[in-house]
Write a protein that holds these residues in place. Structure first.
Motif, PDB file in Angstrom:
ATOM      1  N   ASN A 285      -5.077  14.111 -21.077  1.00 18.13           N
ATOM      2  CA  ASN A 285      -4.386  14.406 -19.834  1.00 18.13           C
ATOM      3  C   ASN A 285      -4.096  13.119 -19.072  1.00 18.13           C
ATOM      4  OD1 ASN A 285      -6.818  13.683 -18.463  1.00 18.13           O
ATOM      5  ND2 ASN A 285      -7.570  15.762 -18.746  1.00 18.13           N
ATOM      6  N   PHE A 286      -3.466  13.250 -17.927  1.00 18.50           N
ATOM      7  CA  PHE A 286      -3.039  12.078 -17.168  1.00 18.50           C
ATOM      8  C   PHE A 286      -4.212  11.216 -16.721  1.00 18.50           C
ATOM      9  CE2 PHE A 286      -2.053  10.277 -12.919  1.00 18.50           C
ATOM     10  CZ  PHE A 286      -1.125   9.328 -13.313  1.00 18.50           C
ATOM     11  N   LEU A 287      -5.327  11.841 -16.359  1.00 16.81           N
ATOM     12  CA  LEU A 287      -6.472  11.092 -15.857  1.00 16.81           C
ATOM     13  C   LEU A 287      -7.138  10.251 -16.938  1.00 16.81           C
ATOM     14  CD1 LEU A 287      -8.147  13.714 -13.495  1.00 16.81           C
ATOM     15  CD2 LEU A 287      -6.785  11.723 -12.847  1.00 16.81           C
ATOM     16  N   HIS A 288      -6.977  10.640 -18.199  1.00 11.84           N
ATOM     17  CA  HIS A 288      -7.620   9.907 -19.294  1.00 11.84           C
ATOM     18  C   HIS A 288      -6.582   9.214 -20.184  1.00 11.84           C
ATOM     19  CE1 HIS A 288     -10.581  13.121 -18.239  1.00 11.84           C
ATOM     20  NE2 HIS A 288     -11.371  12.080 -18.227  1.00 11.84           N
ATOM     21  N   ALA A 289      -5.361   9.108 -19.706  1.00  8.68           N
ATOM     22  CA  ALA A 289      -4.308   8.449 -20.482  1.00  8.68           C
ATOM     23  C   ALA A 289      -4.490   6.939 -20.462  1.00  8.68           C
ATOM     24  CB  ALA A 289      -2.934   8.822 -19.923  1.00  8.68           C
ATOM     25  N   THR A 290      -3.987   6.285 -21.493  1.00  6.57           N
ATOM     26  CA  THR A 290      -4.000   4.823 -21.574  1.00  6.57           C
ATOM     27  C   THR A 290      -2.593   4.299 -21.353  1.00  6.57           C
ATOM     28  OG1 THR A 290      -3.680   4.893 -23.974  1.00  6.57           O
ATOM     29  CG2 THR A 290      -5.954   4.846 -23.151  1.00  6.57           C
ATOM     30  N   LEU A 291      -2.515   2.999 -21.161  1.00  7.26           N
ATOM     31  CA  LEU A 291      -1.210   2.394 -20.888  1.00  7.26           C
ATOM     32  C   LEU A 291      -0.280   2.522 -22.083  1.00  7.26           C
ATOM     33  CD1 LEU A 291       0.489   0.868 -18.835  1.00  7.26           C
ATOM     34  CD2 LEU A 291      -0.447  -1.271 -19.731  1.00  7.26           C
ATOM     35  N   GLY A 292      -0.828   2.438 -23.286  1.00 11.31           N
ATOM     36  CA  GLY A 292      -0.008   2.588 -24.483  1.00 11.31           C
ATOM     37  C   GLY A 292       0.701   1.312 -24.894  1.00 11.31           C
TER      38      GLY A 292
ATOM     39  N   GLU B  83       0.826  -1.205   0.000  1.00  8.81           N
ATOM     40  CA  GLU B  83       0.000   0.000   0.000  1.00  8.81           C
ATOM     41  C   GLU B  83       0.861   1.256   0.000  1.00  8.81           C
ATOM     42  OE1 GLU B  83      -2.579  -0.382   3.327  1.00  8.81           O
ATOM     43  OE2 GLU B  83      -3.721  -2.061   2.475  1.00  8.81           O
ATOM     44  N   PHE B  84       1.956   1.232   0.728  1.00 11.66           N
ATOM     45  CA  PHE B  84       2.845   2.389   0.745  1.00 11.66           C
ATOM     46  C   PHE B  84       3.484   2.604  -0.620  1.00 11.66           C
ATOM     47  CE2 PHE B  84       7.070   4.302   1.807  1.00 11.66           C
ATOM     48  CZ  PHE B  84       6.588   5.534   2.235  1.00 11.66           C
ATOM     49  N   ASN B  85       3.794   1.520  -1.312  1.00 12.39           N
ATOM     50  CA  ASN B  85       4.352   1.598  -2.659  1.00 12.39           C
ATOM     51  C   ASN B  85       3.370   2.273  -3.606  1.00 12.39           C
ATOM     52  OD1 ASN B  85       5.721  -0.903  -4.988  1.00 12.39           O
ATOM     53  ND2 ASN B  85       5.927   1.304  -4.925  1.00 12.39           N
ATOM     54  N   LEU B  86       2.112   1.860  -3.562  1.00  8.40           N
ATOM     55  CA  LEU B  86       1.094   2.467  -4.418  1.00  8.40           C
ATOM     56  C   LEU B  86       0.861   3.933  -4.053  1.00  8.40           C
ATOM     57  CD1 LEU B  86      -1.583  -0.371  -4.698  1.00  8.40           C
ATOM     58  CD2 LEU B  86      -0.075   0.472  -6.502  1.00  8.40           C
ATOM     59  N   ALA B  87       0.938   4.247  -2.759  1.00  9.47           N
ATOM     60  CA  ALA B  87       0.744   5.633  -2.330  1.00  9.47           C
ATOM     61  C   ALA B  87       1.849   6.536  -2.855  1.00  9.47           C
ATOM     62  CB  ALA B  87       0.683   5.704  -0.806  1.00  9.47           C
ATOM     63  N   MET B  88       3.094   6.052  -2.848  1.00 10.92           N
ATOM     64  CA  MET B  88       4.213   6.834  -3.357  1.00 10.92           C
ATOM     65  C   MET B  88       4.089   7.050  -4.862  1.00 10.92           C
ATOM     66  SD  MET B  88       6.076   7.665  -0.788  1.00 10.92           S
ATOM     67  CE  MET B  88       7.598   8.177  -1.561  1.00 10.92           C
ATOM     68  N   LEU B  89       3.645   6.025  -5.580  1.00 12.68           N
ATOM     69  CA  LEU B  89       3.463   6.155  -7.027  1.00 12.68           C
ATOM     70  C   LEU B  89       2.289   7.080  -7.354  1.00 12.68           C
ATOM     71  CD1 LEU B  89       4.045   2.433  -8.023  1.00 12.68           C
ATOM     72  CD2 LEU B  89       5.549   4.355  -8.546  1.00 12.68           C
ATOM     73  N   ALA B  90       1.225   7.005  -6.553  1.00  6.54           N
ATOM     74  CA  ALA B  90       0.093   7.910  -6.756  1.00  6.54           C
ATOM     75  C   ALA B  90       0.506   9.357  -6.510  1.00  6.54           C
ATOM     76  CB  ALA B  90      -1.066   7.524  -5.838  1.00  6.54           C
ATOM     77  N   LYS B  91       1.445   9.557  -5.606  1.00  8.03           N
ATOM     78  CA  LYS B  91       1.957  10.909  -5.362  1.00  8.03           C
ATOM     79  C   LYS B  91       2.676  11.442  -6.600  1.00  8.03           C
ATOM     80  CE  LYS B  91       4.652  13.554  -1.987  1.00  8.03           C
ATOM     81  NZ  LYS B  91       5.475  13.484  -0.749  1.00  8.03           N
ATOM     82  N   GLN B  92       3.384  10.574  -7.315  1.00  9.48           N
ATOM     83  CA  GLN B  92       4.018  10.980  -8.568  1.00  9.48           C
ATOM     84  C   GLN B  92       2.949  11.352  -9.602  1.00  9.48           C
ATOM     85  OE1 GLN B  92       7.058  11.578  -8.894  1.00  9.48           O
ATOM     86  NE2 GLN B  92       8.147  10.380  -7.362  1.00  9.48           N
ATOM     87  N   GLY B  93       1.859  10.571  -9.627  1.00 10.02           N
ATOM     88  CA  GLY B  93       0.768  10.911 -10.532  1.00 10.02           C
ATOM     89  C   GLY B  93       0.145  12.253 -10.197  1.00 10.02           C
ATOM     90  N   TRP B  94       0.022  12.554  -8.909  1.00 14.76           N
ATOM     91  CA  TRP B  94      -0.524  13.853  -8.501  1.00 14.76           C
ATOM     92  C   TRP B  94       0.405  14.979  -8.927  1.00 14.76           C
ATOM     93  CZ3 TRP B  94      -5.041  15.567  -7.240  1.00 14.76           C
ATOM     94  CH2 TRP B  94      -5.171  16.812  -6.610  1.00 14.76           C
ATOM     95  N   ARG B  95       1.709  14.755  -8.864  1.00 19.61           N
ATOM     96  CA  ARG B  95       2.666  15.772  -9.323  1.00 19.61           C
ATOM     97  C   ARG B  95       2.529  16.000 -10.822  1.00 19.61           C
ATOM     98  NH1 ARG B  95       8.008  13.678  -5.930  1.00 19.61           N
ATOM     99  NH2 ARG B  95       7.430  14.623  -3.928  1.00 19.61           N
ATOM    100  N   ILE B  96       2.253  14.933 -11.563  1.00 18.38           N
ATOM    101  CA  ILE B  96       2.038  15.082 -13.003  1.00 18.38           C
ATOM    102  C   ILE B  96       0.820  15.954 -13.270  1.00 18.38           C
ATOM    103  CG2 ILE B  96       1.452  13.827 -15.116  1.00 18.38           C
ATOM    104  CD1 ILE B  96       3.121  11.493 -14.075  1.00 18.38           C
ATOM    105  N   LEU B  97      -0.227  15.776 -12.464  1.00 21.24           N
ATOM    106  CA  LEU B  97      -1.438  16.578 -12.634  1.00 21.24           C
ATOM    107  C   LEU B  97      -1.220  18.040 -12.271  1.00 21.24           C
ATOM    108  CD1 LEU B  97      -4.167  14.196 -11.167  1.00 21.24           C
ATOM    109  CD2 LEU B  97      -3.996  14.962 -13.527  1.00 21.24           C
ATOM    110  N   GLN B  98      -0.445  18.287 -11.221  1.00 20.78           N
ATOM    111  CA  GLN B  98      -0.286  19.643 -10.707  1.00 20.78           C
ATOM    112  C   GLN B  98       0.799  20.435 -11.423  1.00 20.78           C
ATOM    113  OE1 GLN B  98      -2.372  21.016  -8.293  1.00 20.78           O
ATOM    114  NE2 GLN B  98      -3.501  19.129  -8.679  1.00 20.78           N
TER     115      GLN B  98
END
Length: 201
Positions: free
Chosen positions: A111-118, A77-92
């Protein structure tokens, strides 16, 4: 060694060393389980060739102290939280080097929220994308301003609705003077006086 000393070592050393790696990559579940197993053995005083009884489950130890736990981190869970923080930085921070590189490669027209894996994504992007699906998409909620960036049928923006979005089928749409909207199972009533610009094809 006392339990107080073990608690300090676990929180300040064992669970802090992999923080940088966990903010960039999703660790394999087997590795997370192995780390937690070693920490649990250290907490209960197990040594090489000697195994002590684990009187309390590890999940219980990871609860907050006010709930009867020790406040240890769950590695996954901490791993996912740290990665989600990177996603939030991408948004901000849309002008940051990281955001521009990822946007140019994976979501140039969205944008990041509607991006696909590619196609053939890097492991870093795959990890951040997984955190977005698991945390941001699941628990994130839009704060409505002018509504220009919100997709009302897809995004999470309803704070009192289960799932934070519309989950009922539209029965019919009445384009009368007040543009009444009727939903399945509910009586027809005017929701709001929508302008012609709000409903478009």
């Amino acid at each position: 060694m006392s339990y107080a000393a073990r608690e300090v070592l676990i929180k300040a050393v064992a669970q802090s060393i992999p923080t940088y790696v966990m903010s960039c990559f999703k660790l394999p579940d087997s590795l997370c389980d192995h780390i937690e197993s070693m920490i649990s053995k250290f907490w209960w005083g197990s040594k090489h060739g000697e195994r002590k009884i684990h009187w309390v489950a590890w999940k219980s130890l990871c609860k907050e102290k006010k709930e009867g736990g020790m406040g240890f981190r769950t590695i996954k869970e901490f791993n996912l939280a740290m990665l989600a923080k990177q996603g939030w930085r991408i948004l901000q921070n849309e002008e940051s080097l990281l955001t521009r590189c990822l946007k140019g490669r994976y979501f140039p027209r969205s944008n990041f929220l509607h991006a696909t894996l590619g196609y053939n994504p890097s492991y870093t992007w795959r990890s951040i994308f997984l955190a977005r699906l698991e945390i941001i998409d699941h628990a994130g909620l839009w704060k409505v301003g002018d509504g220009q960036s919100i997709k009302i049928w897809e995004d999470n923006w309803l704070p009192f609705q289960q799932g934070y979005k519309h989950n009922k089928l539209v029965k019919f749409l009445s384009l009368s003077i007040n543009h009444q909207i009727a939903l399945c199972g509910e009586p027809t009533k005017p929701v709001s006086s929508l302008s012609g610009q709000l409903i478009s094809s």
